[in-house]
Design a protein around this motif. Sequence first.
Motif, PDB file in Angstrom:
ATOM      1  N   PRO A 186       0.981  -1.194   0.056  1.00  0.00           N
ATOM      2  CA  PRO A 186      -0.019  -0.041   0.198  1.00  0.00           C
ATOM      3  C   PRO A 186       0.818   1.185   0.058  1.00  0.00           C
ATOM      4  O   PRO A 186       2.034   1.317   0.246  1.00  0.00           O
ATOM      5  CB  PRO A 186      -0.684  -0.113   1.251  1.00  0.00           C
ATOM      6  CG  PRO A 186       0.215  -1.030   2.093  1.00  0.00           C
ATOM      7  CD  PRO A 186       0.886  -1.819   1.248  1.00  0.00           C
ATOM      8  N   ALA A 187       0.094   2.360  -0.304  1.00  0.00           N
ATOM      9  CA  ALA A 187       0.806   3.604  -0.291  1.00  0.00           C
ATOM     10  C   ALA A 187       0.455   4.392   1.035  1.00  0.00           C
ATOM     11  O   ALA A 187       1.279   5.318   1.245  1.00  0.00           O
ATOM     12  CB  ALA A 187       0.712   4.317  -1.871  1.00  0.00           C
ATOM     13  N   ALA A 188      -0.969   4.316   0.934  1.00  0.00           N
ATOM     14  CA  ALA A 188      -1.305   5.199   2.075  1.00  0.00           C
ATOM     15  C   ALA A 188      -0.843   4.818   3.434  1.00  0.00           C
ATOM     16  O   ALA A 188      -0.440   3.790   3.796  1.00  0.00           O
ATOM     17  CB  ALA A 188      -2.946   5.069   2.325  1.00  0.00           C
ATOM     18  N   GLY A 189      -0.776   5.880   4.417  1.00  0.00           N
ATOM     19  CA  GLY A 189      -0.388   5.592   5.692  1.00  0.00           C
ATOM     20  C   GLY A 189       0.967   5.770   6.172  1.00  0.00           C
ATOM     21  O   GLY A 189       1.918   5.902   5.074  1.00  0.00           O
ATOM     22  N   ALA A 197       3.192   4.212   7.726  1.00  0.00           N
ATOM     23  CA  ALA A 197       4.002   2.996   7.835  1.00  0.00           C
ATOM     24  C   ALA A 197       3.698   2.190   6.675  1.00  0.00           C
ATOM     25  O   ALA A 197       2.848   1.178   6.752  1.00  0.00           O
ATOM     26  CB  ALA A 197       3.604   2.534   9.224  1.00  0.00           C
ATOM     27  N   GLN A 212      -0.605  -1.151  -5.712  1.00  0.00           N
ATOM     28  CA  GLN A 212      -1.626  -1.794  -4.765  1.00  0.00           C
ATOM     29  C   GLN A 212      -1.796  -3.042  -5.294  1.00  0.00           C
ATOM     30  O   GLN A 212      -1.594  -3.476  -6.578  1.00  0.00           O
ATOM     31  CB  GLN A 212      -2.861  -1.128  -5.073  1.00  0.00           C
ATOM     32  CG  GLN A 212      -2.711   0.675  -4.608  1.00  0.00           C
ATOM     33  CD  GLN A 212      -2.406   0.805  -3.084  1.00  0.00           C
ATOM     34  OE1 GLN A 212      -2.925   0.133  -2.428  1.00  0.00           O
ATOM     35  NE2 GLN A 212      -1.513   1.760  -3.169  1.00  0.00           N
ATOM     36  N   GLY A 213      -2.069  -3.945  -4.599  1.00  0.00           N
ATOM     37  CA  GLY A 213      -2.245  -5.456  -5.142  1.00  0.00           C
ATOM     38  C   GLY A 213      -2.423  -6.423  -4.118  1.00  0.00           C
ATOM     39  O   GLY A 213      -2.728  -6.215  -2.924  1.00  0.00           O
ATOM     40  N   GLY A 214      -2.662  -7.653  -4.534  1.00  0.00           N
ATOM     41  CA  GLY A 214      -2.739  -8.767  -3.923  1.00  0.00           C
ATOM     42  C   GLY A 214      -4.302  -9.106  -3.627  1.00  0.00           C
ATOM     43  O   GLY A 214      -5.034  -7.784  -3.724  1.00  0.00           O
ATOM     44  N   ARG A 215      -4.727 -10.066  -3.886  1.00  0.00           N
ATOM     45  CA  ARG A 215      -6.212 -10.395  -3.683  1.00  0.00           C
ATOM     46  C   ARG A 215      -6.367 -11.281  -2.387  1.00  0.00           C
ATOM     47  O   ARG A 215      -5.522 -12.222  -2.434  1.00  0.00           O
ATOM     48  CB  ARG A 215      -6.711 -10.820  -4.920  1.00  0.00           C
ATOM     49  CG  ARG A 215      -7.117  -9.755  -5.852  1.00  0.00           C
ATOM     50  CD  ARG A 215      -7.699 -10.306  -7.196  1.00  0.00           C
ATOM     51  NE  ARG A 215      -6.282 -10.472  -7.868  1.00  0.00           N
ATOM     52  CZ  ARG A 215      -6.324 -11.564  -9.136  1.00  0.00           C
ATOM     53  NH1 ARG A 215      -7.420 -11.902  -9.484  1.00  0.00           N
ATOM     54  NH2 ARG A 215      -5.320 -11.574  -9.646  1.00  0.00           N
ATOM     55  N   ARG A 241      -3.099   0.096   6.981  1.00  0.00           N
ATOM     56  CA  ARG A 241      -2.370   0.029   6.013  1.00  0.00           C
ATOM     57  C   ARG A 241      -3.210  -0.571   4.789  1.00  0.00           C
ATOM     58  O   ARG A 241      -4.048  -1.455   5.001  1.00  0.00           O
ATOM     59  CB  ARG A 241      -1.380  -0.946   6.118  1.00  0.00           C
ATOM     60  CG  ARG A 241      -0.063  -1.077   5.035  1.00  0.00           C
ATOM     61  CD  ARG A 241       1.005  -1.788   5.430  1.00  0.00           C
ATOM     62  NE  ARG A 241       0.567  -3.310   5.619  1.00  0.00           N
ATOM     63  CZ  ARG A 241       0.984  -4.070   4.741  1.00  0.00           C
ATOM     64  NH1 ARG A 241       1.001  -3.748   3.322  1.00  0.00           N
ATOM     65  NH2 ARG A 241       0.454  -5.495   4.964  1.00  0.00           N
ATOM     66  N   VAL A 242      -3.222  -0.031   3.651  1.00  0.00           N
ATOM     67  CA  VAL A 242      -4.032  -0.284   2.253  1.00  0.00           C
ATOM     68  C   VAL A 242      -3.581  -1.805   1.795  1.00  0.00           C
ATOM     69  O   VAL A 242      -2.323  -1.804   1.724  1.00  0.00           O
ATOM     70  CB  VAL A 242      -4.052   0.824   1.164  1.00  0.00           C
ATOM     71  CG1 VAL A 242      -4.738   0.042   0.024  1.00  0.00           C
ATOM     72  CG2 VAL A 242      -4.640   1.989   1.515  1.00  0.00           C
ATOM     73  N   LEU A 243      -4.340  -2.530   1.878  1.00  0.00           N
ATOM     74  CA  LEU A 243      -4.107  -3.880   1.310  1.00  0.00           C
ATOM     75  C   LEU A 243      -4.142  -4.122  -0.063  1.00  0.00           C
ATOM     76  O   LEU A 243      -3.115  -4.814  -0.794  1.00  0.00           O
ATOM     77  CB  LEU A 243      -4.900  -4.860   2.242  1.00  0.00           C
ATOM     78  CG  LEU A 243      -4.786  -4.837   3.801  1.00  0.00           C
ATOM     79  CD1 LEU A 243      -5.840  -5.735   4.510  1.00  0.00           C
ATOM     80  CD2 LEU A 243      -3.482  -5.341   4.163  1.00  0.00           C
ATOM     81  N   SER A 244      -5.294  -3.601  -0.693  1.00  0.00           N
ATOM     82  CA  SER A 244      -5.590  -4.061  -2.064  1.00  0.00           C
ATOM     83  C   SER A 244      -6.586  -3.145  -2.541  1.00  0.00           C
ATOM     84  O   SER A 244      -7.461  -2.261  -1.740  1.00  0.00           O
ATOM     85  CB  SER A 244      -5.936  -5.447  -2.287  1.00  0.00           C
ATOM     86  OG  SER A 244      -7.215  -5.708  -1.673  1.00  0.00           O
ATOM     87  N   VAL A 245      -6.493  -2.596  -3.826  1.00  0.00           N
ATOM     88  CA  VAL A 245      -7.628  -1.901  -4.411  1.00  0.00           C
ATOM     89  C   VAL A 245      -8.300  -2.621  -5.598  1.00  0.00           C
ATOM     90  O   VAL A 245      -7.749  -3.318  -6.384  1.00  0.00           O
ATOM     91  CB  VAL A 245      -7.161  -0.665  -5.014  1.00  0.00           C
ATOM     92  CG1 VAL A 245      -7.702   0.482  -5.676  1.00  0.00           C
ATOM     93  CG2 VAL A 245      -6.185   0.116  -3.867  1.00  0.00           C
TER      94      VAL A 245
END
Lengths: 395, 487
Positions: free
Chosen positions: A363-366, A368, A392-395, B128-132
């Motif tokens: 992730p980008a946001a945050g 940390a 961003q990724g991962g499912r 934390r962003v995990l996925s979009v």
Amino acid sequence: MPPVPTIGFVLDVTIAGTALAAGLVAAAGAARILRVLLHGRRARAERAMRPMVLAVAAGADIPPGLTSARGEPGRAAERIVFAYLPQVRGEAAVSLAGVLARRGTVARILRRTHSPRAHRRARAAERLGLIASPEAELRLAELVTGDQSPEVRIVATRALGKTGSAAAARTLLHSLSRPSPVPEGVVASALLELGPEAVPGLRAELAGGRRQRAMAANVLGLLDELPAWEGLVDNVASGNVEVRTSAARALGRLGLPQAIGAVTACLDPAEDPALRAAAARALGRIGNPASARPLAACLEDPHYWVAHNAAMALAEIGGAGVTELSLAAAGLGGGAAHAREALARRALARGERPAAPAAGSAPAAGPAPAPSAGAAGPAAGRAGGAARPARQGGR
Amino acid sequence: VPVAAATIRGLAWFCIGYFVVLNSAYLMLLALAAGNAIRDRSRLRFAGLAEIFASPLAPPMSLIVPVRDMAELIAGSTRGLLGLRYPEFEVIVVDDGSTDATFSRLQAEFGLVGVDKVIRDNLVTAGRVLSVHAPRDGANLLVIRKQAGGSPADAVNVGVNAARYPLVCRVDADTYLDPDALLTVAKPFIEDPAGVVAAGATVRVANGSEVRCGRVTRPRVAGGWLLPIQAAEYLRSFLLGRAGWSQIRGMLFISGAFAVYRRDVFELVGGFDPGSDGDDLEMTMRMHRRLRDERRPYRIGFVPEPCCWRVVPHGYRRLAEQRARWSGVLAEALWAQRAMLLNPSYGRIGLLVLPFYLAFELVSAVVELLAVAVVAAGLLLGFLGPGLALLFAVAGLGYGAFLTIVSVITEELTYHRYHSWRDFALLVYAAVAENAGFRQLHAWWRLRGMAGAVLRHRANWAEEPGMRGRGEPAFGMPARERRAGVR
């Protein structure tokens, strides 16, 4: 300590208050019943008048029943005419407006534009826009430039846009230079509503004041006014950022390859980021492969919207643009993230399945970010739309 | 004994005076709002919503929906949002670490696929962003999965970081918007683009209404005791109370259930504070402070209609938690922004609105309970005569009921959203019944909330009104509504 009121006095107050509340409730109940009754009465009157109004719109002579109707049938006739006026053009509109003129409605509405109550003047202005007679247009122009209420000026501006006259365009453009002008978005919408009638005035204003030039450029672009491209190119190279941005946007909407050179010059890193972002988007809309290289150079731009728009523009160009995006997407920097996003959106827009987000991306946001390798791209400034591009990724 | 009698009589007179002043202040707000409601009805005819809808120049909007464990509701709610009338908008659903089937429902409904997305970091976020994910058919929807941040505020901040458009709109997933809600709420931004920085709208109670495809198709008032009272309360609070404040440019805050902000100003003030329970109240107050500190002209808009509809708690426990939380949030926000209180630099916000909220919105819970205790003790000990007790009932309870009745009648005569006689009767009944037990209970819940704020108890997602606890029916919604409204 104040004297304690007697029980009798307090009971009197209680009874009076209860009676007042009960009276209000009863009045509301009565209003409910009245509403139902009036609704039925109006519906009956409209059923009687509608065929006559439709016949007039279809080209028949105005029947005496329409002009002489008074009371509820007369009001019903006017309601129906005003309901149909926005939906018809040409002879039909003139005929319907003729019904209102013969009934004396136009004169009554013109008088209402002098009401001391702003919402009444605004309502009258809205109706004058539908009538669109020369006298209505004249009064609307006065309201746009002279009414003390911003609400009335806004409604009159919208109404003036419905009159479809070239003079209205000039009034609207000149109103921008007044001390407290109607918001530019409202004026632009009214000019758009005027359509081709507004074009001569708009083209003339490309050499006018700053506000007028920016407005004219925007609206000419939205009207797809191709012959105006040279004036727009001149404005892209002019001094004011707002005007240049509007002109670049308009040239993008026109989509003429003749404008590529002028718009590409706006991508220079020394230029204002808002202008560069608009120029990138415009080049995407023009869709010429020659723009692919300069746009690809913007993918690593520290300003989020410049890089984002450049990536989206490359996707829009297709061919050479997609090649540039694919090359960038194979990298690891911020440009790679924007390129992957653009490729994914292009695939979705074409009904294809986008490539799976890169494995192990983060992730980008945050504050940390993920510790995984290759997660976040280089942090790229903060305020003013800067971004930390990342996959961003991962499912 | 004489001292005790004098004390009780003195306190009784204080309470009576307090309620007279409080209710008279509300009456003035009601008068302002009722006048505006009447004018607003006539304005609808020339509102220009059709022109805004047709205009390519309408400012595009990003709708941000923070969710957590809302599997039963989320697909229908998102579908409803995607069907709103507005020229250009996107819906960003931010799943804040759901542990139920929230995401899989969305995935199945919209055919979501994982995509790359660059998310800005203008606002600081915790989870934390995990996925979009985006729909395969290219619809204007984005779903962001993130680690639980502990509050909806964090999820909204992530959504704003991902937003593409200059206006950002926070919408709660248990909220249904009227079809023209976006057009109406965007109007203040279009007509005063430099001045308006945020805008809110009326929130009404959805319980009992018929809901189809994420829209309230037939507004109704639910039966029972708590739900009609809440319906009348919301009418009084939003349609007339806040509309009254907006008339004097004193909007202290807008409801987070449906609020639109200019993204640049939202980012300027740092977005929602993830550590705050009342993110919307705290953020709007911070916005007031920052913009007044910078001496920037600004306005917070309010549109009375069309509105949004919200499912409210139907059980005591959830309602008590919600009201305690609201009270605690108000106490915390007032404390955090105490520098503005009675400070002439902050204009009417510092000199009028904040003192009003402190003296009447916050402290009224204490006075309410004190009044009950004083009257009960006075009558029992024989220190108060029946005349004074009756006067107290008239000034405190009767006057309050009268105000709610006026609110209901104003709605009836202007917006008239409830068509059946039953609904009208229920609202009038609720206006009276509210004063017999509910008001006192409410005061007790609010007092607990204030105490909790003092002890720095923090609520979290689980305490959000409308957030479903495990094993409970979705959002306290009766089965009929679930069948009708949520696919």
